[in-house]
Design a protein around this motif. Structure first.
Motif, PDB file in Angstrom:
ATOM      1  N   CYS A  52      -1.197  -0.941  -0.589  1.00 58.55           N
ATOM      2  CA  CYS A  52      -1.597   0.278  -0.176  1.00 58.55           C
ATOM      3  C   CYS A  52      -0.979   0.801   0.706  1.00 58.55           C
ATOM      4  O   CYS A  52      -0.695   1.890   0.997  1.00 58.55           O
ATOM      5  N   GLN A  53      -0.061  -0.180   1.703  1.00 53.77           N
ATOM      6  CA  GLN A  53       0.940   0.275   2.563  1.00 53.77           C
ATOM      7  C   GLN A  53       1.875   0.843   2.030  1.00 53.77           C
ATOM      8  O   GLN A  53       2.764   1.716   2.380  1.00 53.77           O
ATOM      9  N   ASP A  57      -4.089  -4.689   0.643  1.00 54.11           N
ATOM     10  CA  ASP A  57      -3.718  -3.834   1.768  1.00 54.11           C
ATOM     11  C   ASP A  57      -2.247  -3.810   1.743  1.00 54.11           C
ATOM     12  O   ASP A  57      -1.511  -2.692   2.126  1.00 54.11           O
ATOM     13  N   LYS A  58      -1.340  -4.789   1.308  1.00 50.29           N
ATOM     14  CA  LYS A  58       0.166  -4.800   1.331  1.00 50.29           C
ATOM     15  C   LYS A  58       0.329  -3.719   0.081  1.00 50.29           C
ATOM     16  O   LYS A  58       1.161  -2.853   0.347  1.00 50.29           O
ATOM     17  N   LEU A  97      -1.387   3.601  -7.341  1.00 48.76           N
ATOM     18  CA  LEU A  97      -2.244   2.580  -6.553  1.00 48.76           C
ATOM     19  C   LEU A  97      -3.115   1.961  -7.556  1.00 48.76           C
ATOM     20  O   LEU A  97      -3.354   0.502  -7.600  1.00 48.76           O
ATOM     21  N   LYS A 146      -8.134  -9.153  -0.355  1.00 50.39           N
ATOM     22  CA  LYS A 146      -7.745  -8.134   0.704  1.00 50.39           C
ATOM     23  C   LYS A 146      -6.595  -7.896   1.109  1.00 50.39           C
ATOM     24  O   LYS A 146      -5.863  -6.860   1.432  1.00 50.39           O
ATOM     25  N   TYR A 147      -5.759  -9.109   1.609  1.00 46.45           N
ATOM     26  CA  TYR A 147      -4.457  -9.094   2.142  1.00 46.45           C
ATOM     27  C   TYR A 147      -3.793  -8.440   0.940  1.00 46.45           C
ATOM     28  O   TYR A 147      -2.705  -7.504   1.379  1.00 46.45           O
ATOM     29  N   ARG A 148      -3.582  -8.880  -0.334  1.00 46.57           N
ATOM     30  CA  ARG A 148      -2.763  -8.261  -1.119  1.00 46.57           C
ATOM     31  C   ARG A 148      -3.003  -6.899  -1.514  1.00 46.57           C
ATOM     32  O   ARG A 148      -2.162  -5.983  -1.694  1.00 46.57           O
TER      33      ARG A 148
END
Length: 192
Positions: free
Chosen positions: A191-192, A188-189, A159, A184-186
């Motif tokens: 971390c998923q 989150d992707k 990560l 934040k969007y990137r």
């Protein structure tokens, strides 16, 4: 061979209970052995015993580090589906150590329990399989958390690497709501 602290029974045999406890405390040792304390204990794994291998046609006992490292590297060189950088390297699937012909000591089930309790990763022989890494502990025994396991530490490393690479493209950009939202969007992707 250590006498202070001592880890052997009165008959001279090694006691995994004394290793787990840090010494034979009845002999009043000057100190108790441990894997240490502090922040770094969740970043290391202890593997043992020495392994028997053939080097230039001569059998020798050597530290297991190179063979354990090869098992960990197989995660990055295998074509087996579903193997990730944080896949657990232990047991009969990913924990095999194929080039080993023996170990300097064989462990009982009680020994394996004691070593697991202290955060060690013994190498054992499994019939019809060969030698394997039996556990995937870090040196963090207390408090027990996800950081007590090597694969959890590897997830965090992956990560960190992926987030670092992603954030590099935003270096020297203005700190705007749009940029923060995109980051934040990137993240989150990833971390998923």
């Amino acid at each position: 061979k250590s006498s202070n602290p001592s880890f052997v029974n009165t008959d001279g045999s090694l006691s995994s209970t004394y290793i787990k406890e840090g010494a034979n405390q009845e002999l009043n040792p000057d100190f108790l052995y441990s894997f240490g304390t502090g922040a770094g204990r969740s970043t290391v794994g202890y593997f043992f015993p020495y392994v028997k291998v053939a080097l230039n046609g001569v059998s020798s006992f050597v530290p297991p580090a190179a063979y354990v490292a090869s098992a960990y590297m197989r995660k990055f060189t295998t074509s087996v589906a579903g193997v990730q950088p944080w896949t657990i390297v232990a047991g009969v699937n990913m924990g095999r150590l194929p080039d080993i012909s023996g170990t300097e000591i064989d462990f009982t089930n009680d020994d394996l329990d004691n070593f697991s309790d202290m955060g060690a990763n013994p190498l054992v022989f499994i019939r019809n399989v060969g030698y394997i890494i039996n556990d995937e502990n870090t040196g963090q025994v207390f408090p027990v958390s996800s950081l007590s396991y090597l694969h959890s530490r590897e997830v965090l490393i992956e990560l960190e690497n992926q987030l670092y690479d992603m954030l590099l493209r935003y270096q020297w950009k203005w700190n705007t709501p749009t940029i923060r939202s995109e980051i934040k969007y990137r993240a989150d992707k990833i971390c998923q």
